[in-house]
Design a protein around this motif. Structure first.
Motif, short mmCIF file in Angstrom:
data_model
loop_
_atom_site.label_atom_id
_atom_site.label_comp_id
_atom_site.label_asym_id
_atom_site.label_seq_id
_atom_site.Cartn_x
_atom_site.Cartn_y
_atom_site.Cartn_z
N ILE A 1 0.84 -1.20 0.00
CA ILE A 1 0.00 0.00 0.00
C ILE A 1 0.87 1.25 0.00
CG2 ILE A 1 -1.80 1.26 1.23
CD1 ILE A 1 -2.64 -1.43 2.47
N ALA A 2 0.62 2.12 -0.96
CA ALA A 2 1.35 3.39 -1.06
C ALA A 2 0.50 4.50 -0.48
CB ALA A 2 1.68 3.70 -2.51
N ASP A 3 1.16 5.50 0.09
CA ASP A 3 0.44 6.62 0.68
C ASP A 3 0.33 7.81 -0.27
OD1 ASP A 3 -0.23 5.44 3.10
OD2 ASP A 3 1.70 5.96 4.01
N SER A 4 0.87 7.69 -1.48
CA SER A 4 0.73 8.75 -2.48
C SER A 4 0.95 8.16 -3.86
CB SER A 4 1.75 9.87 -2.23
OG SER A 4 3.06 9.42 -2.53
N GLY A 5 0.46 8.86 -4.86
CA GLY A 5 0.71 8.41 -6.23
C GLY A 5 2.19 8.41 -6.55
N HIS A 6 2.91 9.38 -6.02
CA HIS A 6 4.35 9.45 -6.24
C HIS A 6 5.06 8.22 -5.68
CE1 HIS A 6 8.48 10.98 -6.21
NE2 HIS A 6 8.52 10.65 -4.93
N SER A 7 4.73 7.87 -4.43
CA SER A 7 5.41 6.71 -3.84
C SER A 7 4.96 5.42 -4.51
CB SER A 7 5.17 6.65 -2.34
OG SER A 7 3.80 6.54 -2.03
N LEU A 8 3.75 5.39 -5.05
CA LEU A 8 3.27 4.20 -5.77
C LEU A 8 4.15 3.91 -6.98
CD1 LEU A 8 0.93 2.03 -6.20
CD2 LEU A 8 0.02 3.69 -7.82
N VAL A 9 4.25 4.88 -7.89
CA VAL A 9 5.01 4.62 -9.11
C VAL A 9 6.51 4.63 -8.82
CG1 VAL A 9 3.21 5.47 -10.64
CG2 VAL A 9 4.93 7.05 -9.82
N GLY A 10 6.95 5.50 -7.88
CA GLY A 10 8.37 5.50 -7.52
C GLY A 10 8.79 4.19 -6.89
N GLY A 11 7.94 3.65 -6.03
CA GLY A 11 8.25 2.37 -5.40
C GLY A 11 8.22 1.21 -6.37
N LEU A 12 7.24 1.22 -7.29
CA LEU A 12 7.20 0.18 -8.32
C LEU A 12 8.46 0.22 -9.17
CD1 LEU A 12 3.47 0.45 -9.42
CD2 LEU A 12 4.57 -1.61 -8.54
N HIS A 13 8.86 1.42 -9.56
CA HIS A 13 10.08 1.58 -10.37
C HIS A 13 11.30 1.09 -9.60
CE1 HIS A 13 12.85 3.29 -13.26
NE2 HIS A 13 13.43 3.98 -12.30
N THR A 14 11.41 1.49 -8.33
CA THR A 14 12.56 1.09 -7.52
C THR A 14 12.59 -0.41 -7.30
OG1 THR A 14 12.58 3.24 -6.40
CG2 THR A 14 13.70 1.41 -5.30
N ALA A 15 11.43 -1.00 -6.99
CA ALA A 15 11.37 -2.44 -6.78
C ALA A 15 11.78 -3.19 -8.04
CB ALA A 15 9.97 -2.86 -6.35
N GLY A 16 11.35 -2.70 -9.20
CA GLY A 16 11.75 -3.33 -10.44
C GLY A 16 13.24 -3.27 -10.66
N LEU A 17 13.85 -2.12 -10.33
CA LEU A 17 15.31 -1.99 -10.47
C LEU A 17 16.03 -2.93 -9.53
CD1 LEU A 17 15.81 1.88 -10.72
CD2 LEU A 17 16.07 0.21 -12.54
N VAL A 18 15.56 -3.00 -8.29
CA VAL A 18 16.22 -3.87 -7.30
C VAL A 18 16.19 -5.32 -7.77
CG1 VAL A 18 16.09 -4.76 -4.95
CG2 VAL A 18 15.80 -2.33 -5.36
N ARG A 19 15.07 -5.75 -8.33
CA ARG A 19 14.93 -7.13 -8.78
C ARG A 19 15.88 -7.45 -9.93
NH1 ARG A 19 13.15 -10.95 -5.50
NH2 ARG A 19 11.05 -10.64 -4.75
N THR A 20 16.12 -6.49 -10.79
CA THR A 20 16.90 -6.78 -12.01
C THR A 20 18.34 -6.28 -11.95
OG1 THR A 20 16.11 -4.72 -13.04
CG2 THR A 20 14.82 -6.70 -13.41
N TYR A 21 18.60 -5.30 -11.08
CA TYR A 21 19.88 -4.60 -11.12
C TYR A 21 21.05 -5.50 -10.74
CZ TYR A 21 22.09 0.00 -11.40
OH TYR A 21 22.81 1.09 -11.80
N ALA A 22 20.86 -6.24 -9.66
CA ALA A 22 21.96 -7.07 -9.17
C ALA A 22 22.39 -8.08 -10.21
CB ALA A 22 21.57 -7.78 -7.88
N ALA A 23 21.42 -8.71 -10.88
CA ALA A 23 21.77 -9.71 -11.89
C ALA A 23 22.51 -9.07 -13.05
CB ALA A 23 20.49 -10.39 -12.38
N ALA A 24 22.11 -7.85 -13.41
CA ALA A 24 22.74 -7.18 -14.54
C ALA A 24 24.16 -6.76 -14.24
CB ALA A 24 21.91 -5.96 -14.95
N ARG A 25 24.44 -6.39 -12.98
CA ARG A 25 25.75 -5.87 -12.65
C ARG A 25 26.68 -6.92 -12.03
NH1 ARG A 25 26.63 -0.80 -14.71
NH2 ARG A 25 28.29 -0.64 -13.19
#
Length: 715
Positions: free
Chosen positions: A442-466
């Motif tokens: 649950i996000a408390d703002s639209g900003h944290s919703l899309v920002g958190g989705l974007h960040t979570a996606g990066l965290v999931r993929t970033y380590a494998a890529a680097r």
């Protein structure tokens, strides 16, 4: 925890069987009394004791006069006595075999040099007896899985939901709010710890412990400075190997020695930029957005993978459009529904068309309709995540209860799909609880919703890529002495442009035609040798590294008489005994670039590239990466600086040189200099090439070079 010989097993610190509180009184609001009260409510697996020389009990907990008087071994001592008394307490704990002490007391390194000396004495005493210290000036720790709360901050007052998020924080006050925010977003905590002054146990060691502990599924780091980069790197590489997500929330990023650095490179590439490049090289996603980070951790703790494709469901058409706009800004795509989903929704919808984002348009009070629609959307293979944006609905329509119930049920049915929600206005606690129970973040703002989705996606993929790069930090003794220069013991040395030229030319970095002189007569001859055309004349003086700001630069010298006069004037301002004047041919400069390296105290050698010029230190147009970089990685650095891409594109058009040829040439130079930085740590602290210029004809040339050599340690 999975044991390894080179990894500290801190299990007893986080899961103690017996905790002794030292420094507790009956005054309710003192640190010791608060810590004891919070631990009584959430003791985990531990028996609690109090050490007090006079009282028989405090808060119903039995007191002993000393550690020696207790009838069982103590795993952790929580110390909150005044700072001056901590030393004797540490001696007593160490003498009686206590393995860990958490020091809440302050008045040590955070207060200055005298406090730092007292802190060093504590560490020396503790280490001589095998006692490990957390703190001092430390807010303590949580083990939410076993139900332990050990600390004095009021954030310890509330129980934590057990989960998989481990948190290491170099801040005590923010930590409590942060873990509460992760919980409110739907995540659960395994361990959380405040590092305090890090006199002994530090953030790197705690990070490594959590990487190897299976209770931590995802790790959050609230960081300022890492004191043991080698341990931190080892932990990060292990996290990448086992696929454990790591998110760093950074603040401060105050590097040691940055303000004392002489060259642009140390100020441009070092510090915060170097720290960020280092984290990227280790596969760690960095953010300074606390709200998005808390929401991202809740998503990650729920365990579902997330890509950039999102389905949005809204109880309002305007709300749907708002989330679509925010998602676009964050690089999250809202793809069309698949044909099967479109067909199913088309049968269900009365007032709207089945677009993504989807407006429920009056169907928010029909549970059967909601179940069918949500099931169709969650089943769509094109969607990696589903987001619900709810607005307040009229009471006669039963509010948002049917929407929440149907969304939670769809998430439970489609457990492998990531799901999240954002409510405009207050979300009733029972609705929040139902969504969290179903695994909805649950996000408390639209900003944290899309920002958190974007960040979570990066965290999931970033380590494998680097992680595949798996660079090994070069030792500080790496390489032979460079440029044939050796500073005096204990001193550094600044090697100027003309002295560095031969070595850089050998590495493939081109220069303009130039000569060095020390007199007016020599300047006359040099002016003629350089073709009898206008030249730039610069003082080469290690005590005047920034020539333009010290009247050490004259442009457009157009005759041999003027050259002689300028040479005499510049030499009259010289300070260093080996000062000279550089005479350099002038050509129309089309593009000014900056290229530099620095050996950062945390990140190690890094390479920086971007727009050049005298204001480079204030320029945001710089890319920084950990050295060495390959030519392909160097090309990525170039493409990441839009102002440079635009300048090179214009130069290619005017000069007739192909853009790709310019990039290949630059990439080779960047890569080569990064290899020097990585392979010459024994010698090189930083290298400045500013500007590295292109003439209007497309010729590259290093216009000004300076190399700061490392001090030599006196034997």
């Amino acid at each position: 925890m999975t044991p390894q010989s080179d990894v500290s097993d801190l299990s007893k610190l986080f899961s103690p069987q017996h905790i002794a509180f030292i420094g507790v009184s009956r005054r309710e609001r003192t640190l010791g009394a608060l810590a004891l009260g919070f631990a009584k409510a959430r003791p985990g697996l531990a028996r609690l004791s109090v050490i007090h020389p006079e009282l028989a009990e405090i808060q119903g907990v039995q007191c002993a006069r000393s550690i020696a008087d207790l009838d069982s071994a103590v795993d952790v001592a929580f110390i909150s006595v005044p700072g001056a008394a901590v030393g004797s307490v540490i001696e007593d704990c160490a003498a009686h075999g206590v393995p860990y002490a958490v020091i809440g007391s302050s008045g040590y390194a955070e207060t200055g040099s005298e406090g730092a000396d007292r802190q060093a004495e504590l560490v020396e005493t503790a280490r001589s007896h095998g006692l490990r210290l957390l703190g001092p000036n430390c807010n303590g720790l949580w083990n939410a899985i076993d139900g332990l709360s050990l600390g004095f901050n009021t954030s310890h007052e509330h129980a934590l939901r057990p989960g998989g998020v481990g948190v290491v924080a170099q801040t005590g006050a923010v930590l409590g709010s942060f873990i509460a925010g992760v919980q409110r977003a739907g995540g659960g905590i395994s361990y959380a710890v405040s590092t305090g002054n890090e006199a002994d146990i530090d953030a790197a060691e705690l990070f490594e412990f959590m990487v190897h502990d299976d209770r931590c599924r995802v790790i959050a780091l609230l960081l300022d400075t890492i004191t043991r980069p080698d341990v931190f790197e080892r932990a990060a590489r292990r996290a990448a190997e086992v696929g454990k997500p790591v998110l760093a929330v950074t603040f401060g990023k105050s590097p040691k020695g940055r303000h004392a650095a002489e060259l642009h490179s140390a100020r441009v590439a070092g510090g915060g930029r170097a720290f960020s490049a280092w984290l990227r090289s280790l596969g760690i996603v960095e953010t300074s957005d606390l709200e998005s980070a808390m929401f991202a951790l809740a998503l990650l703790d729920n365990g579902e993978p997330f890509d950039a494709d999102l389905a949005v469901i809204s109880t309002s058409g305007a709300g749907a459009a708002l989330i679509a706009d925010l998602a676009a800004d964050a690089g999250i795509t809202l793809p069309d529904f698949s044909p099967d989903t479109l067909a199913e929704l088309d049968k269900l919808l009365t007032f709207t068309k089945p677009y993504n984002p989807l407006d429920l348009a009056g169907h928010g009070n029909d549970p059967q309709w909601l179940d069918q629609a949500f099931d169709a959307i969650f089943s769509d293979p094109a969607m990696h995540a589903v987001a619900l944006m709810s607005t307040l609905l009229p009471p006669k329509a039963r509010g948002i209860a049917p929407v929440v119930s149907a969304f939670a049920a769809a998430k439970v049915k489609h457990a492998a799909k990531s799901a999240c929600a954002y409510a405009v206005g207050p979300l009733a606690e029972e609705h929040r609880a139902d969504l969290i129970e179903a695994g909805v973040a649950i996000a408390d703002s639209g900003h944290s919703l899309v920002g958190g989705l974007h960040t979570a996606g990066l965290v999931r993929t970033y380590a494998a890529a680097r992680a595949g790069k798996n660079r090994t930090r070069p030792a500080e003794t790496t390489g032979e002495r460079w440029l044939g220069e050796t500073p005096a013991p204990g001193a550094s040395k600044l090697v100027l442009h003309d002295a560095a030229r031969s070595e850089l030319t050998r590495l493939g970095i081109p220069f303009l035609e130039e000569r060095s002189v020390t007199s007016g007569a020599a300047a006359r001859k040099a002016w003629l040798t350089l073709g009898g055309s206008p030249v730039a004349m610069k003082i080469m003086d290690s005590n005047m590294p920034h020539k333009a700001s010290s009247d050490g630069l004259v442009l457009g010298v157009a005759s041999e008489d003027e050259a002689a006069q300028v040479a005499e004037q510049l030499m009259s301002r010289a300070v260093a005994g080996d000062a000279r004047v550089l005479m350099q041919t002038m050509a129309p400069i089309a593009v000014e670039l900056f290229l530099g390296t620095v050996d950062d105290p945390q990140a190690g050698p890094v390479i920086a590239f971007g727009r050049g010029g005298s204001d480079v230190e204030e320029s945001p147009d710089v890319a920084v990466e950990v050295a060495p970089v390959s030519p392909e990685e160097a090309a990525d650095m170039i493409s990441s600086v839009p102002v440079v891409v635009a300048a090179l594109t214009g130069l290619a058009r005017r000069s007739g040189r192909a853009y790709d040829a310019l990039v290949d040439e630059l990439s080779a130079v960047i890569s080569t200099l990064s290899e020097v930085a990585a392979n010459s740590r024994a010698t090189v602290h930083s290298i400045d090439v500013n500007p590295l210029a292109y003439t209007e004809s497309g010729q590259m040339a290093a216009i000004d070079v300076r190399v700061q050599l490392r001090p030599v340690i006196a034997e």
